[in-house]
Write a protein that holds these residues in place. Structure first.
Motif, PDB file in Angstrom:
ATOM      1  N   VAL A   9       0.844  -1.198   0.000  1.00 17.84           N
ATOM      2  CA  VAL A   9       0.000   0.000   0.000  1.00 17.84           C
ATOM      3  C   VAL A   9       0.879   1.248   0.000  1.00 17.84           C
ATOM      4  CG1 VAL A   9      -1.696   1.311   1.344  1.00 17.84           C
ATOM      5  CG2 VAL A   9      -1.988  -1.151   1.011  1.00 17.84           C
ATOM      6  N   GLU A  10       1.932   1.252   0.796  1.00 20.93           N
ATOM      7  CA  GLU A  10       2.856   2.386   0.815  1.00 20.93           C
ATOM      8  C   GLU A  10       3.427   2.637  -0.575  1.00 20.93           C
ATOM      9  OE1 GLU A  10       6.990   3.797   2.974  1.00 20.93           O
ATOM     10  OE2 GLU A  10       6.693   1.677   2.481  1.00 20.93           O
ATOM     11  N   ALA A  11       3.864   1.588  -1.240  1.00 23.98           N
ATOM     12  CA  ALA A  11       4.445   1.727  -2.578  1.00 23.98           C
ATOM     13  C   ALA A  11       3.429   2.299  -3.568  1.00 23.98           C
ATOM     14  CB  ALA A  11       4.967   0.372  -3.068  1.00 23.98           C
ATOM     15  N   ALA A  12       2.203   1.814  -3.505  1.00 30.75           N
ATOM     16  CA  ALA A  12       1.161   2.303  -4.415  1.00 30.75           C
ATOM     17  C   ALA A  12       0.850   3.772  -4.150  1.00 30.75           C
ATOM     18  CB  ALA A  12      -0.103   1.460  -4.270  1.00 30.75           C
ATOM     19  N   LEU A  13       0.756   4.143  -2.886  1.00 31.23           N
ATOM     20  CA  LEU A  13       0.471   5.545  -2.545  1.00 31.23           C
ATOM     21  C   LEU A  13       1.623   6.453  -2.958  1.00 31.23           C
ATOM     22  CD1 LEU A  13      -1.147   5.018   0.970  1.00 31.23           C
ATOM     23  CD2 LEU A  13      -2.324   5.763  -1.110  1.00 31.23           C
ATOM     24  N   ALA A  33      -4.485  -1.103  -4.119  1.00 32.41           N
ATOM     25  CA  ALA A  33      -4.092  -0.807  -2.735  1.00 32.41           C
ATOM     26  C   ALA A  33      -5.297  -0.794  -1.801  1.00 32.41           C
ATOM     27  CB  ALA A  33      -3.347   0.522  -2.662  1.00 32.41           C
ATOM     28  N   ARG A  34      -6.419  -0.246  -2.249  1.00 30.09           N
ATOM     29  CA  ARG A  34      -7.611  -0.168  -1.394  1.00 30.09           C
ATOM     30  C   ARG A  34      -8.129  -1.563  -1.045  1.00 30.09           C
ATOM     31  NH1 ARG A  34     -11.612   3.650  -3.939  1.00 30.09           N
ATOM     32  NH2 ARG A  34     -10.004   5.125  -3.320  1.00 30.09           N
ATOM     33  N   ILE A  35      -8.175  -2.426  -2.016  1.00 29.29           N
ATOM     34  CA  ILE A  35      -8.629  -3.794  -1.789  1.00 29.29           C
ATOM     35  C   ILE A  35      -7.627  -4.534  -0.898  1.00 29.29           C
ATOM     36  CG2 ILE A  35      -9.014  -6.038  -2.913  1.00 29.29           C
ATOM     37  CD1 ILE A  35     -10.087  -4.393  -5.333  1.00 29.29           C
ATOM     38  N   THR A  36      -6.352  -4.308  -1.146  1.00 33.48           N
ATOM     39  CA  THR A  36      -5.298  -4.991  -0.396  1.00 33.48           C
ATOM     40  C   THR A  36      -5.354  -4.653   1.083  1.00 33.48           C
ATOM     41  OG1 THR A  36      -3.871  -5.038  -2.341  1.00 33.48           O
ATOM     42  CG2 THR A  36      -2.810  -5.339  -0.204  1.00 33.48           C
ATOM     43  N   ILE A  37      -5.486  -3.360   1.419  1.00 31.76           N
ATOM     44  CA  ILE A  37      -5.471  -2.980   2.834  1.00 31.76           C
ATOM     45  C   ILE A  37      -6.715  -3.474   3.565  1.00 31.76           C
ATOM     46  CG2 ILE A  37      -6.567  -0.685   2.743  1.00 31.76           C
ATOM     47  CD1 ILE A  37      -4.130   0.183   4.606  1.00 31.76           C
TER      48      ILE A  37
END
Length: 86
Positions: A29-33, A62-66
């Motif tokens: 998620v950090e990488a995507a953001l 990222a939204r689905i992942t978190i």
């Protein structure tokens, strides 16, 4: 487990698996953001505080992942990690 003895009993630690998965999720998620130019700490914090998934970009899923783990599990892991660093 050695390759010679495939019947050897292995201990399964679900806590270690959960911790590793949360670390993996936060890293992805950090990488995507960051890829989208967002301040990842602020965005993830906003999500954890508000439970509003709009804080997390849908970029690279990222939204689905978190949302694969509960917010409280992420918070618990962050507190555990922080306190262990003392």
């Amino acid at each position: 487990m050695s390759k010679d003895n495939l019947t050897e009993t292995m201990a399964y630690n679900s806590e270690e698996v959960r911790e590793a998965r949360i670390k993996e999720i936060l890293t992805q998620v950090e990488a995507a953001l960051n890829d989208r130019g967002y301040q990842s700490v602020a965005q993830i914090s906003g999500y954890l505080i508000s439970n509003d998934p709009a804080y997390i970009s849908s970029h690279q899923n990222a939204r689905i992942t978190i949302q694969e783990v509960e917010r409280y599990e992420i918070i618990e892991e962050l507190v555990r990690f922080y306190l262990a660093q003392k």
